[in-house]
Motif scaffolding. Structure first.
Motif, PDB file in Angstrom:
ATOM      1  N   ASP A  91     -68.629 -40.483  -3.279  1.00 54.86           N
ATOM      2  CA  ASP A  91     -68.488 -39.247  -3.058  1.00 54.86           C
ATOM      3  C   ASP A  91     -69.001 -38.519  -1.706  1.00 54.86           C
ATOM      4  O   ASP A  91     -68.423 -37.675  -1.246  1.00 54.86           O
ATOM      5  N   LEU A  92     -70.052 -38.904  -1.269  1.00 51.98           N
ATOM      6  CA  LEU A  92     -70.711 -38.449   0.167  1.00 51.98           C
ATOM      7  C   LEU A  92     -69.757 -38.697   1.071  1.00 51.98           C
ATOM      8  O   LEU A  92     -69.847 -38.156   2.121  1.00 51.98           O
ATOM      9  N   ILE A  93     -69.139 -39.879   1.018  1.00 50.48           N
ATOM     10  CA  ILE A  93     -68.336 -40.161   2.235  1.00 50.48           C
ATOM     11  C   ILE A  93     -67.258 -39.454   2.578  1.00 50.48           C
ATOM     12  O   ILE A  93     -66.953 -39.273   3.711  1.00 50.48           O
ATOM     13  N   GLY A  94     -66.836 -38.652   1.732  1.00 44.77           N
ATOM     14  CA  GLY A  94     -65.628 -37.442   1.944  1.00 44.77           C
ATOM     15  C   GLY A  94     -66.139 -36.298   2.563  1.00 44.77           C
ATOM     16  O   GLY A  94     -65.545 -35.594   2.952  1.00 44.77           O
ATOM     17  N   HIS A  95     -67.815 -36.213   2.692  1.00 42.46           N
ATOM     18  CA  HIS A  95     -68.294 -35.016   3.065  1.00 42.46           C
ATOM     19  C   HIS A  95     -69.129 -35.278   4.369  1.00 42.46           C
ATOM     20  O   HIS A  95     -69.417 -34.275   5.202  1.00 42.46           O
ATOM     21  N   TYR A  96     -70.017 -36.547   4.599  1.00 45.93           N
ATOM     22  CA  TYR A  96     -70.654 -36.834   5.458  1.00 45.93           C
ATOM     23  C   TYR A  96     -69.994 -37.655   6.370  1.00 45.93           C
ATOM     24  O   TYR A  96     -69.548 -38.829   5.993  1.00 45.93           O
ATOM     25  N   THR A  97     -70.335 -37.580   7.970  1.00 46.50           N
ATOM     26  CA  THR A  97     -69.819 -38.715   8.775  1.00 46.50           C
ATOM     27  C   THR A  97     -71.058 -39.681   8.572  1.00 46.50           C
ATOM     28  O   THR A  97     -70.888 -41.011   8.528  1.00 46.50           O
ATOM     29  N   PHE A  98     -72.445 -39.146   8.630  1.00 48.06           N
ATOM     30  CA  PHE A  98     -73.588 -40.232   8.300  1.00 48.06           C
ATOM     31  C   PHE A  98     -74.408 -39.436   7.445  1.00 48.06           C
ATOM     32  O   PHE A  98     -74.512 -38.231   7.735  1.00 48.06           O
ATOM     33  N   LEU A  99     -75.225 -40.291   6.610  1.00 53.42           N
ATOM     34  CA  LEU A  99     -76.359 -39.719   6.196  1.00 53.42           C
ATOM     35  C   LEU A  99     -77.396 -40.831   5.967  1.00 53.42           C
ATOM     36  O   LEU A  99     -77.287 -42.094   5.473  1.00 53.42           O
ATOM     37  N   ILE A 100     -78.547 -40.613   6.898  1.00 54.06           N
ATOM     38  CA  ILE A 100     -79.450 -41.598   7.083  1.00 54.06           C
ATOM     39  C   ILE A 100     -80.785 -41.006   6.467  1.00 54.06           C
ATOM     40  O   ILE A 100     -81.460 -40.046   7.038  1.00 54.06           O
ATOM     41  N   LEU A 101     -81.378 -41.597   5.266  1.00 56.17           N
ATOM     42  CA  LEU A 101     -82.691 -41.470   4.650  1.00 56.17           C
ATOM     43  C   LEU A 101     -83.813 -42.348   5.170  1.00 56.17           C
ATOM     44  O   LEU A 101     -83.618 -43.784   4.840  1.00 56.17           O
TER      45      LEU A 101
END
Length: 176
Positions: A91-101
């Protein structure tokens, strides 16, 4: 007519709630021996100490630190395989180019939290959870209390049209 006015007044609040991402955390404990099921307890951190950030279209931002899970293994002598999953990476792929935690692991020592050591006796190296890897695992020694946190991170949100479940990372902890 009256219902139409009421809808116009509450619609902005509903829209705002749907656009604000709220991290969601889940916990799961797996123990093979039913007699040992009480040796490890997992507690999800309260909302007030969880990391929270707001994402909107074309936003580049940082993820503030916060607590995710507490692991009570004070009665467990065995090493603990701990895995954190990013449940909604698709789901996140459709909204974020990257998300790094950046994931942190801390052990309680005389009422204070300090960086945890792995079962090999060395400080646990930096743990990075992203949409690309989707899960990270680490090994903890028994007989201790642990805290799993987000120590920081970053994101680029290219599209914020969605609801809470598509904008917020949903994390799941498994302990074996």
């Amino acid at each position: 007519m009256r219902n139409n006015k009421m809808l116009k007044r509450i619609f902005p609040f509903i829209a705002l709630l749907l656009l604000l991402p709220w991290p969601v955390a889940y916990a799961y404990d797996v123990v093979n021996d039913t007699a040992d099921q009480d040796t490890i307890r997992i507690e999800i951190a309260e909302d007030s100490v969880k990391p929270s950030f707001t994402a909107f279209g074309k936003a580049i931002g940082g993820v503030p630190p916060g607590d995710l899970f507490y692991i009570d293994a004070t009665n467990n002598p065995a090493d603990i395989v701990t895995t954190i999953y990013l449940n909604n990476a698709q789901d996140l792929i459709g909204h974020y180019t990257f998300l790094i935690l950046k994931v942190g692991v801390y052990v309680e020592n005389d009422g204070n939290w300090e960086k945890a050591y792995g079962s090999n006796g060395e400080l646990i190296s930096e743990i990075v959870l992203s949409m690309r890897n989707g899960q990270v695992s680490f090994l903890l020694p028994g007989y201790a209390n642990y805290k799993v946190t987000i120590d920081g991170g970053s994101f680029y949100c290219h599209n914020a049209s969605g609801d809470d479940s598509t904008l917020s990372p949903q994390l799941y902890l498994e302990v074996n």
